[in-house]
Design a protein around this motif. Structure first.
Motif, PDB file in Angstrom:
ATOM      1  N   MET A   1     -13.785  11.071 -13.837  1.00 23.59           N
ATOM      2  CA  MET A   1     -13.394  10.803 -12.468  1.00 23.59           C
ATOM      3  C   MET A   1     -12.623   9.482 -12.420  1.00 23.59           C
ATOM      4  O   MET A   1     -12.947   8.524 -13.091  1.00 23.59           O
ATOM      5  N   PHE A   2     -11.571   9.440 -11.602  1.00 22.71           N
ATOM      6  CA  PHE A   2     -10.759   8.242 -11.487  1.00 22.71           C
ATOM      7  C   PHE A   2     -11.505   7.134 -10.760  1.00 22.71           C
ATOM      8  O   PHE A   2     -12.218   7.366  -9.804  1.00 22.71           O
ATOM      9  N   GLY A   3     -11.304   5.904 -11.194  1.00 20.33           N
ATOM     10  CA  GLY A   3     -11.774   4.738 -10.468  1.00 20.33           C
ATOM     11  C   GLY A   3     -10.711   4.308  -9.476  1.00 20.33           C
ATOM     12  O   GLY A   3      -9.647   4.911  -9.384  1.00 20.33           O
ATOM     13  N   SER A   4     -10.958   3.251  -8.756  1.00 22.02           N
ATOM     14  CA  SER A   4     -10.036   2.854  -7.693  1.00 22.02           C
ATOM     15  C   SER A   4      -8.663   2.412  -8.214  1.00 22.02           C
ATOM     16  O   SER A   4      -7.649   2.728  -7.608  1.00 22.02           O
ATOM     17  N   TRP A   5      -8.603   1.691  -9.327  1.00 24.92           N
ATOM     18  CA  TRP A   5      -7.296   1.251  -9.811  1.00 24.92           C
ATOM     19  C   TRP A   5      -6.445   2.425 -10.276  1.00 24.92           C
ATOM     20  O   TRP A   5      -5.227   2.425 -10.108  1.00 24.92           O
ATOM     21  N   THR A   6      -7.065   3.440 -10.828  1.00 24.47           N
ATOM     22  CA  THR A   6      -6.297   4.606 -11.267  1.00 24.47           C
ATOM     23  C   THR A   6      -5.794   5.400 -10.061  1.00 24.47           C
ATOM     24  O   THR A   6      -4.687   5.922 -10.091  1.00 24.47           O
ATOM     25  N   THR A   7      -6.605   5.468  -9.018  1.00 25.79           N
ATOM     26  CA  THR A   7      -6.175   6.139  -7.784  1.00 25.79           C
ATOM     27  C   THR A   7      -4.984   5.410  -7.190  1.00 25.79           C
ATOM     28  O   THR A   7      -4.007   6.038  -6.769  1.00 25.79           O
ATOM     29  N   GLU A   8      -5.041   4.085  -7.180  1.00 25.62           N
ATOM     30  CA  GLU A   8      -3.924   3.301  -6.644  1.00 25.62           C
ATOM     31  C   GLU A   8      -2.645   3.506  -7.454  1.00 25.62           C
ATOM     32  O   GLU A   8      -1.556   3.578  -6.893  1.00 25.62           O
ATOM     33  N   ILE A   9      -2.769   3.623  -8.754  1.00 26.41           N
ATOM     34  CA  ILE A   9      -1.589   3.864  -9.593  1.00 26.41           C
ATOM     35  C   ILE A   9      -0.983   5.232  -9.268  1.00 26.41           C
ATOM     36  O   ILE A   9       0.235   5.369  -9.145  1.00 26.41           O
ATOM     37  N   MET A  10      -1.814   6.239  -9.121  1.00 29.24           N
ATOM     38  CA  MET A  10      -1.302   7.575  -8.808  1.00 29.24           C
ATOM     39  C   MET A  10      -0.636   7.612  -7.434  1.00 29.24           C
ATOM     40  O   MET A  10       0.408   8.241  -7.260  1.00 29.24           O
ATOM     41  N   GLU A  11      -1.225   6.927  -6.456  1.00 35.06           N
ATOM     42  CA  GLU A  11      -0.605   6.863  -5.129  1.00 35.06           C
ATOM     43  C   GLU A  11       0.726   6.117  -5.198  1.00 35.06           C
ATOM     44  O   GLU A  11       1.709   6.534  -4.576  1.00 35.06           O
ATOM     45  N   ALA A  12       0.766   5.017  -5.941  1.00 38.03           N
ATOM     46  CA  ALA A  12       2.013   4.268  -6.096  1.00 38.03           C
ATOM     47  C   ALA A  12       3.063   5.117  -6.808  1.00 38.03           C
ATOM     48  O   ALA A  12       4.255   5.064  -6.464  1.00 38.03           O
ATOM     49  N   PHE A  13       2.639   5.922  -7.779  1.00 34.87           N
ATOM     50  CA  PHE A  13       3.588   6.809  -8.466  1.00 34.87           C
ATOM     51  C   PHE A  13       4.203   7.805  -7.489  1.00 34.87           C
ATOM     52  O   PHE A  13       5.415   8.057  -7.521  1.00 34.87           O
ATOM     53  N   THR A  14       3.389   8.380  -6.615  1.00 38.32           N
ATOM     54  CA  THR A  14       3.917   9.308  -5.611  1.00 38.32           C
ATOM     55  C   THR A  14       4.943   8.596  -4.735  1.00 38.32           C
ATOM     56  O   THR A  14       6.024   9.127  -4.465  1.00 38.32           O
ATOM     57  N   HIS A  15       4.626   7.391  -4.288  1.00 38.70           N
ATOM     58  CA  HIS A  15       5.567   6.606  -3.490  1.00 38.70           C
ATOM     59  C   HIS A  15       6.848   6.330  -4.286  1.00 38.70           C
ATOM     60  O   HIS A  15       7.961   6.466  -3.769  1.00 38.70           O
ATOM     61  N   PHE A  16       6.689   5.973  -5.557  1.00 43.46           N
ATOM     62  CA  PHE A  16       7.828   5.696  -6.425  1.00 43.46           C
ATOM     63  C   PHE A  16       8.750   6.917  -6.539  1.00 43.46           C
ATOM     64  O   PHE A  16       9.968   6.776  -6.529  1.00 43.46           O
ATOM     65  N   THR A  17       8.170   8.119  -6.635  1.00 42.16           N
ATOM     66  CA  THR A  17       9.005   9.323  -6.751  1.00 42.16           C
ATOM     67  C   THR A  17       9.830   9.533  -5.484  1.00 42.16           C
ATOM     68  O   THR A  17      10.969   9.982  -5.558  1.00 42.16           O
ATOM     69  N   TYR A  18       9.261   9.206  -4.329  1.00 40.80           N
ATOM     70  CA  TYR A  18      10.017   9.301  -3.071  1.00 40.80           C
ATOM     71  C   TYR A  18      11.188   8.325  -3.100  1.00 40.80           C
ATOM     72  O   TYR A  18      12.322   8.676  -2.771  1.00 40.80           O
ATOM     73  N   HIS A  19      10.908   7.104  -3.512  1.00 42.66           N
ATOM     74  CA  HIS A  19      11.946   6.065  -3.552  1.00 42.66           C
ATOM     75  C   HIS A  19      13.060   6.434  -4.540  1.00 42.66           C
ATOM     76  O   HIS A  19      14.247   6.361  -4.208  1.00 42.66           O
TER      77      HIS A  19
END
Length: 97
Positions: free
Chosen positions: A1-19
């Motif tokens: 299961m992902f911890g909080s820092w890994t969740t934040e990286i995945m969310e940032a990656f999604t944002h990065f793909t939009y950008h």
């Protein structure tokens, strides 16, 4: 299961793909695990399975929720410590907070 820092990286990656696609799509619904290599940190990695793509023109199959999927992601997302690490402002939809 992902911890909080890994969740934040995945969310940032999604944002990065939009950008990086200039708002044309996001890669989302990221599931998987982080594989830590205790002998060589450079070889540590994320292993992701079954990602979804949401695009403005709904070109990526039944999991492509189009503009509605993009809007839903940004309605529930706040930038975190991993966003903008390249000192570049990452674009968001105009309606996003």
């Amino acid at each position: 299961m992902f911890g909080s820092w890994t969740t934040e990286i995945m969310e940032a990656f999604t944002h990065f793909t939009y950008h990086k696609t200039r708002g044309r799509l996001i890669v989302c619904d990221l599931q998987g695990r982080y594989r830590h290599n205790k002998y060589c940190k450079k070889k540590s990695r994320f292993e992701l399975s079954d990602p979804a793509i949401c695009s403005r023109d709904r070109r990526y199959g039944v999991t492509d929720l189009s503009k509605k999927g993009i809007e839903s992601f940004f309605a529930n997302y706040c930038c975190n410590q991993f966003c903008h690490m390249d000192d570049e402002y990452w674009m968001k939809p105009r309606y996003a907070r």
